[in-house]
Design a protein around this motif. Structure first.
Motif, PDB file in Angstrom:
ATOM      1  N   SER A 188     -11.925   4.439  22.233  1.00 52.66           N
ATOM      2  CA  SER A 188     -10.948   4.655  22.917  1.00 52.66           C
ATOM      3  C   SER A 188      -9.597   5.112  22.055  1.00 52.66           C
ATOM      4  O   SER A 188      -9.458   4.491  21.008  1.00 52.66           O
ATOM      5  CB  SER A 188     -10.460   3.226  23.546  1.00 52.66           C
ATOM      6  OG  SER A 188      -9.137   3.103  24.193  1.00 52.66           O
ATOM      7  N   ARG A 189      -9.354   6.457  22.278  1.00 50.84           N
ATOM      8  CA  ARG A 189      -8.167   6.885  21.682  1.00 50.84           C
ATOM      9  C   ARG A 189      -6.853   7.095  22.639  1.00 50.84           C
ATOM     10  O   ARG A 189      -7.170   7.546  23.864  1.00 50.84           O
ATOM     11  CB  ARG A 189      -8.731   8.261  20.949  1.00 50.84           C
ATOM     12  CG  ARG A 189      -9.833   8.234  20.084  1.00 50.84           C
ATOM     13  CD  ARG A 189      -9.981   9.881  19.542  1.00 50.84           C
ATOM     14  NE  ARG A 189     -11.073   9.742  18.656  1.00 50.84           N
ATOM     15  CZ  ARG A 189     -12.472  10.209  19.069  1.00 50.84           C
ATOM     16  NH1 ARG A 189     -12.590  10.677  20.326  1.00 50.84           N
ATOM     17  NH2 ARG A 189     -13.237  10.292  18.125  1.00 50.84           N
ATOM     18  N   ILE A 190      -5.904   7.064  22.044  1.00 51.50           N
ATOM     19  CA  ILE A 190      -4.688   6.922  22.781  1.00 51.50           C
ATOM     20  C   ILE A 190      -3.464   7.699  22.122  1.00 51.50           C
ATOM     21  O   ILE A 190      -3.188   7.160  20.993  1.00 51.50           O
ATOM     22  CB  ILE A 190      -4.145   5.527  23.375  1.00 51.50           C
ATOM     23  CG1 ILE A 190      -5.154   4.983  24.196  1.00 51.50           C
ATOM     24  CG2 ILE A 190      -2.849   5.817  24.318  1.00 51.50           C
ATOM     25  CD1 ILE A 190      -4.836   3.605  24.720  1.00 51.50           C
ATOM     26  N   LEU A 191      -3.057   8.797  22.689  1.00 51.76           N
ATOM     27  CA  LEU A 191      -1.930   9.722  21.999  1.00 51.76           C
ATOM     28  C   LEU A 191      -0.653   9.725  22.755  1.00 51.76           C
ATOM     29  O   LEU A 191      -0.781   9.914  23.927  1.00 51.76           O
ATOM     30  CB  LEU A 191      -2.283  11.024  21.821  1.00 51.76           C
ATOM     31  CG  LEU A 191      -1.515  12.080  21.167  1.00 51.76           C
ATOM     32  CD1 LEU A 191      -1.168  11.633  19.626  1.00 51.76           C
ATOM     33  CD2 LEU A 191      -2.169  13.202  21.231  1.00 51.76           C
ATOM     34  N   ILE A 192       0.355   9.519  22.239  1.00 57.53           N
ATOM     35  CA  ILE A 192       1.717   9.402  22.631  1.00 57.53           C
ATOM     36  C   ILE A 192       2.505  10.409  22.180  1.00 57.53           C
ATOM     37  O   ILE A 192       2.736  10.701  20.756  1.00 57.53           O
ATOM     38  CB  ILE A 192       2.586   8.073  22.667  1.00 57.53           C
ATOM     39  CG1 ILE A 192       1.552   6.789  23.282  1.00 57.53           C
ATOM     40  CG2 ILE A 192       3.931   8.186  23.238  1.00 57.53           C
ATOM     41  CD1 ILE A 192       2.303   5.571  23.290  1.00 57.53           C
ATOM     42  N   GLN A 193       2.901  11.466  22.784  1.00 51.82           N
ATOM     43  CA  GLN A 193       3.898  12.650  22.400  1.00 51.82           C
ATOM     44  C   GLN A 193       4.609  13.287  23.348  1.00 51.82           C
ATOM     45  O   GLN A 193       4.371  13.014  24.676  1.00 51.82           O
ATOM     46  CB  GLN A 193       2.895  13.479  21.793  1.00 51.82           C
ATOM     47  CG  GLN A 193       1.951  14.096  22.830  1.00 51.82           C
ATOM     48  CD  GLN A 193       1.019  15.352  22.022  1.00 51.82           C
ATOM     49  OE1 GLN A 193       1.146  15.641  21.009  1.00 51.82           O
ATOM     50  NE2 GLN A 193       0.103  15.673  22.766  1.00 51.82           N
ATOM     51  N   ASP A 194       5.566  14.041  23.342  1.00 50.71           N
ATOM     52  CA  ASP A 194       6.373  14.730  24.202  1.00 50.71           C
ATOM     53  C   ASP A 194       5.528  16.055  24.245  1.00 50.71           C
ATOM     54  O   ASP A 194       4.711  16.576  23.327  1.00 50.71           O
ATOM     55  CB  ASP A 194       7.722  15.091  23.612  1.00 50.71           C
ATOM     56  CG  ASP A 194       8.442  13.856  23.676  1.00 50.71           C
ATOM     57  OD1 ASP A 194       8.253  13.084  24.486  1.00 50.71           O
ATOM     58  OD2 ASP A 194       9.270  13.633  22.497  1.00 50.71           O
ATOM     59  N   GLY A 195       5.817  16.802  25.569  1.00 49.62           N
ATOM     60  CA  GLY A 195       5.341  18.128  25.799  1.00 49.62           C
ATOM     61  C   GLY A 195       4.467  18.067  26.973  1.00 49.62           C
ATOM     62  O   GLY A 195       4.437  17.383  27.793  1.00 49.62           O
ATOM     63  N   GLY A 196       3.753  19.134  27.152  1.00 49.62           N
ATOM     64  CA  GLY A 196       2.812  19.404  28.337  1.00 49.62           C
ATOM     65  C   GLY A 196       1.290  18.671  27.948  1.00 49.62           C
ATOM     66  O   GLY A 196       0.990  17.950  26.970  1.00 49.62           O
ATOM     67  N   LEU A 197       0.675  19.047  29.012  1.00 49.95           N
ATOM     68  CA  LEU A 197      -0.971  18.610  28.945  1.00 49.95           C
ATOM     69  C   LEU A 197      -1.516  19.115  27.989  1.00 49.95           C
ATOM     70  O   LEU A 197      -1.481  20.316  27.593  1.00 49.95           O
ATOM     71  CB  LEU A 197      -1.485  19.007  30.410  1.00 49.95           C
ATOM     72  CG  LEU A 197      -2.946  18.415  30.608  1.00 49.95           C
ATOM     73  CD1 LEU A 197      -2.950  17.010  30.871  1.00 49.95           C
ATOM     74  CD2 LEU A 197      -3.522  19.131  31.631  1.00 49.95           C
ATOM     75  N   ALA A 198      -2.464  18.660  27.230  1.00 45.26           N
ATOM     76  CA  ALA A 198      -3.335  18.914  26.050  1.00 45.26           C
ATOM     77  C   ALA A 198      -4.705  18.464  26.114  1.00 45.26           C
ATOM     78  O   ALA A 198      -4.988  17.562  26.621  1.00 45.26           O
ATOM     79  CB  ALA A 198      -2.601  18.681  24.861  1.00 45.26           C
ATOM     80  N   PHE A 199      -5.642  19.084  25.571  1.00 44.02           N
ATOM     81  CA  PHE A 199      -6.885  18.752  25.309  1.00 44.02           C
ATOM     82  C   PHE A 199      -7.239  18.385  23.892  1.00 44.02           C
ATOM     83  O   PHE A 199      -6.629  18.996  22.965  1.00 44.02           O
ATOM     84  CB  PHE A 199      -7.951  19.702  25.755  1.00 44.02           C
ATOM     85  CG  PHE A 199      -8.110  19.898  27.305  1.00 44.02           C
ATOM     86  CD1 PHE A 199      -9.092  19.191  27.822  1.00 44.02           C
ATOM     87  CD2 PHE A 199      -7.075  20.426  28.148  1.00 44.02           C
ATOM     88  CE1 PHE A 199      -9.258  19.233  29.335  1.00 44.02           C
ATOM     89  CE2 PHE A 199      -7.268  20.556  29.348  1.00 44.02           C
ATOM     90  CZ  PHE A 199      -8.348  20.089  29.838  1.00 44.02           C
ATOM     91  N   PRO A 200      -8.144  17.080  23.817  1.00 41.37           N
ATOM     92  CA  PRO A 200      -8.615  17.241  22.348  1.00 41.37           C
ATOM     93  C   PRO A 200      -9.276  18.295  21.673  1.00 41.37           C
ATOM     94  O   PRO A 200      -9.891  19.021  22.506  1.00 41.37           O
ATOM     95  CB  PRO A 200      -9.654  15.741  22.461  1.00 41.37           C
ATOM     96  CG  PRO A 200      -9.230  15.286  23.884  1.00 41.37           C
ATOM     97  CD  PRO A 200      -8.819  16.426  24.514  1.00 41.37           C
ATOM     98  N   PRO A 201      -9.324  18.610  20.553  1.00 40.97           N
ATOM     99  CA  PRO A 201      -9.776  19.671  19.895  1.00 40.97           C
ATOM    100  C   PRO A 201     -11.249  19.969  20.047  1.00 40.97           C
ATOM    101  O   PRO A 201     -11.793  20.940  20.165  1.00 40.97           O
ATOM    102  CB  PRO A 201      -9.757  19.329  18.081  1.00 40.97           C
ATOM    103  CG  PRO A 201      -8.684  18.226  17.947  1.00 40.97           C
ATOM    104  CD  PRO A 201      -8.811  17.285  19.398  1.00 40.97           C
ATOM    105  N   ASP A 202     -12.058  18.900  20.371  1.00 39.64           N
ATOM    106  CA  ASP A 202     -13.430  19.180  20.648  1.00 39.64           C
ATOM    107  C   ASP A 202     -13.860  19.489  22.307  1.00 39.64           C
ATOM    108  O   ASP A 202     -15.012  19.389  22.480  1.00 39.64           O
ATOM    109  CB  ASP A 202     -14.249  18.001  20.381  1.00 39.64           C
ATOM    110  CG  ASP A 202     -13.888  16.591  20.969  1.00 39.64           C
ATOM    111  OD1 ASP A 202     -12.786  16.527  21.343  1.00 39.64           O
ATOM    112  OD2 ASP A 202     -14.783  15.968  21.355  1.00 39.64           O
ATOM    113  N   LEU A 203     -12.813  19.516  23.017  1.00 39.44           N
ATOM    114  CA  LEU A 203     -12.916  19.782  24.511  1.00 39.44           C
ATOM    115  C   LEU A 203     -12.249  20.931  24.911  1.00 39.44           C
ATOM    116  O   LEU A 203     -11.059  21.233  24.429  1.00 39.44           O
ATOM    117  CB  LEU A 203     -12.744  18.616  25.354  1.00 39.44           C
ATOM    118  CG  LEU A 203     -13.486  17.111  25.346  1.00 39.44           C
ATOM    119  CD1 LEU A 203     -12.991  16.180  26.119  1.00 39.44           C
ATOM    120  CD2 LEU A 203     -14.843  17.769  25.739  1.00 39.44           C
TER     121      LEU A 203
END
Length: 262
Positions: free
Chosen positions: A179-194
């Motif tokens: 389970s990974r949870i990333l909090i940040q500002d900005g728009g929608l993003a995908f993990p590097p492997d997807l």
């Protein structure tokens, strides 16, 4: 069956079964493509990818070698569901998840079509992965949506938060969960492997910009067994149960209330 949320935060879902390597997959491709077309996946493309192959040798370190792989993609006309076929795996990606029962049934149908043509021998890994975009509505704080354990130290440190990341790896029976949870500002993003592979992302996710959390919940079972679509289905149900509990542990009652509003 549980009642689905009216406005669920999931924007990308992946399910995969790995099986015995098919070195002559290309020989079967015309039959597989026709079966997928008749099943509602007429949008066919192919591509080449590279992967690192590790060969262990006793007593010495062996550098990885680069291997070229062919991938075959079968998408529906709406670009919301895509099967990805490798020589050793079948994956279903979706940007319109719906219900687990329907999504898993769609995958098992595709897996059955491949098996009917190539006669699979075994599976050795089954996985299910969800990407959720947790964004507060106007005048809400993100803290109202995710539990304190995953928020990081952003509120306690000086300066402007760039991002906060947490990862938990656990086991529940034979289900392994990351389970990974990333909090940040900005728009929608995908993990590097997807990657979305040109699929249609829902407008409410694409157009949002601001503070948000991305929940990347990946459950899998690594176990070799003789090929059986019902057995794969049982494994997916077990994984889904563990992922559901992890999701509930990461978000708040307020978040569920908001997602259940029309």
């Amino acid at each position: 069956m549980g009642t689905p949320l009216k406005s669920p935060p999931v924007y990308f879902t992946v399910v995969q079964a790995r099986f015995n390597t098919l070195l002559k997959l290309g020989d079967y491709l015309p039959s597989i493509q026709e079966a997928m077309r008749k099943a509602g996946f007429p949008d066919f493309t192919s591509r080449k990818t590279v992967a690192l192959q590790f060969a262990a040798q006793e007593g010495q370190a062996t550098p990885p070698s680069v291997v070229n792989l062919d991938q075959f993609l079968f998408g529906n006309a709406d670009k919301t569901h895509t099967f990805v076929l490798n020589p050793d795996a079948l994956t279903l990606q979706s940007t319109r998840y719906g219900r687990f029962e329907d999504f898993s049934a769609q995958f098992l149908k595709g897996l059955g079509l491949v098996n009917d043509i190539v006669q699979l021998d075994f599976t050795d890994r089954v996985g299910l992965r969800y990407l959720d975009h947790v964004a507060p509505r106007s005048n809400d704080s993100l803290d109202l949506y995710v539990v304190p354990e995953v928020r990081g130290l952003g509120a306690r440190l000086a300066g402007e938060l760039v991002h906060s990341f947490s990862e938990t790896f656990s086991r529940v029976g034979n289900v392994q969960l990351r389970s990974r949870i990333l909090i940040q500002d900005g728009g929608l993003a995908f993990p590097p492997d997807l990657t979305a592979d040109g699929m249609q992302i829902d407008t409410r996710f694409r157009e949002y910009s601001g503070r948000h959390a991305t929940l990347d919940t990946d459950g899998f079972i690594e176990e070799r067994m003789a090929f059986s679509a019902p057995a794969v289905g049982d494994q997916l149900h077990a994984i889904h149960g563990v992922i559901s509990e992890a999701f509930k542990a990461a978000v708040t009652d307020h978040a569920f209330k908001v997602w259940n509003e029309a």
